[in-house]
Design a protein around this motif. Structure first.
Motif, PDB file in Angstrom:
ATOM      1  N   ILE A  95      -1.081   1.165  -4.359  1.00 55.77           N
ATOM      2  CA  ILE A  95      -1.468  -0.096  -3.949  1.00 55.77           C
ATOM      3  C   ILE A  95      -1.170  -1.099  -5.064  1.00 55.77           C
ATOM      4  CG2 ILE A  95      -3.383  -1.650  -3.466  1.00 55.77           C
ATOM      5  CD1 ILE A  95      -4.936   0.721  -2.361  1.00 55.77           C
ATOM      6  N   ALA A  96      -0.467  -2.504  -4.646  1.00 56.47           N
ATOM      7  CA  ALA A  96      -0.173  -3.259  -5.950  1.00 56.47           C
ATOM      8  C   ALA A  96      -0.259  -4.522  -5.290  1.00 56.47           C
ATOM      9  CB  ALA A  96       1.245  -2.855  -6.467  1.00 56.47           C
ATOM     10  N   PRO A  97      -0.280  -5.773  -6.055  1.00 58.42           N
ATOM     11  CA  PRO A  97      -0.271  -7.045  -5.640  1.00 58.42           C
ATOM     12  C   PRO A  97       1.362  -7.174  -5.134  1.00 58.42           C
ATOM     13  CG  PRO A  97      -1.207  -7.277  -7.706  1.00 58.42           C
ATOM     14  CD  PRO A  97      -0.653  -5.636  -7.484  1.00 58.42           C
ATOM     15  N   ALA A  98       1.568  -8.243  -4.134  1.00 62.90           N
ATOM     16  CA  ALA A  98       2.914  -8.198  -3.402  1.00 62.90           C
ATOM     17  C   ALA A  98       3.436  -9.344  -4.191  1.00 62.90           C
ATOM     18  CB  ALA A  98       2.833  -8.700  -2.026  1.00 62.90           C
ATOM     19  N   GLU A  99       2.763 -10.273  -4.608  1.00 58.35           N
ATOM     20  CA  GLU A  99       3.721 -11.495  -5.315  1.00 58.35           C
ATOM     21  C   GLU A  99       4.806 -11.288  -6.396  1.00 58.35           C
ATOM     22  OE1 GLU A  99       2.734 -16.010  -6.908  1.00 58.35           O
ATOM     23  OE2 GLU A  99       1.059 -14.653  -6.579  1.00 58.35           O
ATOM     24  N   PRO A 100       4.573 -10.316  -7.183  1.00 61.77           N
ATOM     25  CA  PRO A 100       5.468  -9.881  -8.281  1.00 61.77           C
ATOM     26  C   PRO A 100       6.468  -9.093  -7.929  1.00 61.77           C
ATOM     27  CG  PRO A 100       2.852  -9.367  -9.178  1.00 61.77           C
ATOM     28  CD  PRO A 100       2.841  -9.742  -7.722  1.00 61.77           C
ATOM     29  N   LEU A 101       6.413  -8.486  -6.955  1.00 62.64           N
ATOM     30  CA  LEU A 101       7.332  -7.688  -6.198  1.00 62.64           C
ATOM     31  C   LEU A 101       8.303  -8.507  -5.351  1.00 62.64           C
ATOM     32  CD1 LEU A 101       5.222  -4.519  -4.847  1.00 62.64           C
ATOM     33  CD2 LEU A 101       6.517  -4.824  -6.797  1.00 62.64           C
ATOM     34  N   GLU A 102       7.493  -9.434  -4.929  1.00 61.40           N
ATOM     35  CA  GLU A 102       8.502 -10.562  -4.088  1.00 61.40           C
ATOM     36  C   GLU A 102       9.417 -11.281  -5.001  1.00 61.40           C
ATOM     37  OE1 GLU A 102       5.398 -12.376  -2.019  1.00 61.40           O
ATOM     38  OE2 GLU A 102       5.485 -11.102  -0.162  1.00 61.40           O
ATOM     39  N   LEU A 139      11.444  -2.236  -9.858  1.00 64.73           N
ATOM     40  CA  LEU A 139      10.262  -2.383  -8.967  1.00 64.73           C
ATOM     41  C   LEU A 139       9.319  -1.252  -9.330  1.00 64.73           C
ATOM     42  CD1 LEU A 139      11.875  -3.533  -5.408  1.00 64.73           C
ATOM     43  CD2 LEU A 139      10.357  -4.979  -7.035  1.00 64.73           C
ATOM     44  N   PRO A 140       8.295  -1.497  -9.651  1.00 62.79           N
ATOM     45  CA  PRO A 140       7.295  -0.184 -10.178  1.00 62.79           C
ATOM     46  C   PRO A 140       6.662   0.092  -8.733  1.00 62.79           C
ATOM     47  CG  PRO A 140       6.268  -2.634 -10.553  1.00 62.79           C
ATOM     48  CD  PRO A 140       7.653  -2.654 -10.243  1.00 62.79           C
ATOM     49  N   GLY A 141       6.195   1.397  -8.671  1.00 66.00           N
ATOM     50  CA  GLY A 141       5.386   1.925  -7.736  1.00 66.00           C
ATOM     51  C   GLY A 141       6.290   2.274  -6.515  1.00 66.00           C
ATOM     52  N   ILE A 142       7.557   2.502  -6.674  1.00 64.60           N
ATOM     53  CA  ILE A 142       8.445   2.781  -5.339  1.00 64.60           C
ATOM     54  C   ILE A 142       9.148   3.963  -5.341  1.00 64.60           C
ATOM     55  CG2 ILE A 142      10.411   1.570  -6.304  1.00 64.60           C
ATOM     56  CD1 ILE A 142      10.900   0.220  -3.524  1.00 64.60           C
ATOM     57  N   THR A 143       9.173   4.693  -4.306  1.00 56.48           N
ATOM     58  CA  THR A 143       9.748   5.763  -3.983  1.00 56.48           C
ATOM     59  C   THR A 143      11.301   5.407  -3.475  1.00 56.48           C
ATOM     60  OG1 THR A 143       7.959   6.937  -3.459  1.00 56.48           O
ATOM     61  CG2 THR A 143       9.979   8.177  -3.074  1.00 56.48           C
ATOM     62  N   PRO A 144      12.375   5.689  -4.244  1.00 57.38           N
ATOM     63  CA  PRO A 144      13.642   5.225  -3.598  1.00 57.38           C
ATOM     64  C   PRO A 144      14.027   5.907  -2.500  1.00 57.38           C
ATOM     65  CG  PRO A 144      13.736   5.220  -5.929  1.00 57.38           C
ATOM     66  CD  PRO A 144      12.490   5.860  -5.612  1.00 57.38           C
ATOM     67  N   ARG A 175       0.747  -1.111  -0.008  1.00 58.75           N
ATOM     68  CA  ARG A 175       0.261   0.115   0.001  1.00 58.75           C
ATOM     69  C   ARG A 175       0.628   1.125   0.137  1.00 58.75           C
ATOM     70  NH1 ARG A 175      -1.403  -1.637   5.623  1.00 58.75           N
ATOM     71  NH2 ARG A 175       0.059  -0.581   7.198  1.00 58.75           N
ATOM     72  N   ASP A 176       0.343   2.351  -0.444  1.00 58.50           N
ATOM     73  CA  ASP A 176       0.757   3.423  -0.304  1.00 58.50           C
ATOM     74  C   ASP A 176       1.387   3.832   1.093  1.00 58.50           C
ATOM     75  OD1 ASP A 176       1.664   6.089  -0.813  1.00 58.50           O
ATOM     76  OD2 ASP A 176      -0.308   7.047  -1.289  1.00 58.50           O
ATOM     77  N   HIS A 177       2.595   4.316   1.199  1.00 59.49           N
ATOM     78  CA  HIS A 177       3.230   4.607   2.573  1.00 59.49           C
ATOM     79  C   HIS A 177       3.117   6.143   2.779  1.00 59.49           C
ATOM     80  CE1 HIS A 177       5.900   4.452   5.558  1.00 59.49           C
ATOM     81  NE2 HIS A 177       6.606   5.762   5.425  1.00 59.49           N
ATOM     82  N   TRP A 178       2.638   7.076   1.839  1.00 55.62           N
ATOM     83  CA  TRP A 178       2.783   8.454   2.047  1.00 55.62           C
ATOM     84  C   TRP A 178       1.464   9.089   2.431  1.00 55.62           C
ATOM     85  CZ3 TRP A 178       7.450   9.457   3.100  1.00 55.62           C
ATOM     86  CH2 TRP A 178       8.460   8.770   2.573  1.00 55.62           C
ATOM     87  N   TYR A 179       0.462   8.316   2.985  1.00 54.89           N
ATOM     88  CA  TYR A 179      -0.582   9.036   3.585  1.00 54.89           C
ATOM     89  C   TYR A 179      -0.376   9.606   4.713  1.00 54.89           C
ATOM     90  CZ  TYR A 179      -1.107   5.098   6.925  1.00 54.89           C
ATOM     91  OH  TYR A 179      -0.618   4.285   7.900  1.00 54.89           O
ATOM     92  N   TRP A 180      -1.140  10.634   5.096  1.00 52.70           N
ATOM     93  CA  TRP A 180      -0.828  11.538   6.330  1.00 52.70           C
ATOM     94  C   TRP A 180      -1.041  10.732   7.442  1.00 52.70           C
ATOM     95  CZ3 TRP A 180       2.645  15.070   6.402  1.00 52.70           C
ATOM     96  CH2 TRP A 180       2.912  15.752   5.081  1.00 52.70           C
ATOM     97  N   ARG A 181      -0.201  10.334   8.542  1.00 56.85           N
ATOM     98  CA  ARG A 181      -0.426   9.692   9.791  1.00 56.85           C
ATOM     99  C   ARG A 181      -1.093  10.596  10.992  1.00 56.85           C
ATOM    100  NH1 ARG A 181       2.280   6.632   6.055  1.00 56.85           N
ATOM    101  NH2 ARG A 181       2.934   4.550   7.194  1.00 56.85           N
ATOM    102  N   PRO A 182      -1.809   9.927  11.660  1.00 53.44           N
ATOM    103  CA  PRO A 182      -2.427  11.032  12.971  1.00 53.44           C
ATOM    104  C   PRO A 182      -1.608  12.027  13.289  1.00 53.44           C
ATOM    105  CG  PRO A 182      -3.233   8.664  13.145  1.00 53.44           C
ATOM    106  CD  PRO A 182      -2.237   8.725  12.018  1.00 53.44           C
TER     107      PRO A 182
END
Length: 214
Positions: A156-163, A48-53, A6-13
């Motif tokens: 958001i993306a399926p984990a299996e291809p990334l693994e 890897l697609p969808g990653i912020t290095p 899932r997207d890591h960059w949502y704003w936490r509380p």
């Protein structure tokens, strides 16, 4: 096994643009081992697609939060540093192992061992905050799962291809020595963790009672 990332960059509380946070991290600004392992994993990160290095300069291992900078009185930071120095005087430097990389729900990360010693280190940092503020004022966080992130998922993306890519292009493991902890002022305004250093406390070195670091 996780099914998706899932997207890591949502704003936490309690986080918002422009707000920063005091936290204890382990940093690796001049560690040649981390520089090499970061380079070894660049082929994987770039594939890897969808990653912020995470750039090499921002590699870190999160240990223990202190509080938002607009809520922590500056007059309390000195006593917290002094308490930390006292707590870590006899906590000797130790070797850590990083890797191999794994796909976590929000990041591609290098697990760090030994976990038990990392958790004991964090317990000393928490105890130092307690020495100054009392037990009820220590930020509550999940149990420490020590790791260094190489990148954070931004969708958001399926984990299996990334693994599968991680297994195929993994860069192995690395070993280095942990010798200090650093109190930083952390900001995440630009979809990246960036910081300024407030103070560094070495492990296993006795300091003068009036030295608070800086």
């Amino acid at each position: 096994m996780i099914k998706e990332v899932r997207d890591h960059w949502y704003w936490r509380p309690n986080w918002r643009p422009g707000r920063s946070f005091y936290t204890w991290h382990i940093l690796f600004p001049e560690d040649s081992v981390l520089t090499e392992v970061h380079a070894a994993y660049q082929q994987l990160v770039e594939a890897l697609p969808g990653i912020t290095p995470v750039p090499q300069q921002w590699l870190h291992l999160t240990l223990q939060g202190v509080g938002f900078t607009d809520k922590v009185p500056q007059t309390d930071l000195g006593p917290i540093l002094e308490a930390t120095q006292r707590r870590l005087e006899h906590f000797r430097p130790f070797e850590i192992k990083l890797g191999p990389a794994v796909v976590d729900v929000e990041s591609l990360q290098l697990p760090v061992t030994p976990v038990d010693r990392m958790r004991r280190l964090r317990a000393q940092l928490r105890a130092a905050i307690t020495d100054v503020w009392g037990r009820d004022s220590v930020p509550v966080l999940p149990e420490l799962d020590p790791h260094v992130s190489l990148g954070y998922w931004n969708q958001i993306a399926p984990a299996e291809p990334l693994e599968k890519l991680a297994r195929a292009l993994g860069g192995g493991v690395a070993t280095t020595e942990l010798t200090e902890v650093t109190l930083i002022e952390l900001n995440r305004d630009h979809d990246q963790y960036e910081w300024t250093t407030y103070a560094t406390v070495p492990l296993g070195i006795q300091v003068a009672s009036d030295g608070a670091g800086g």
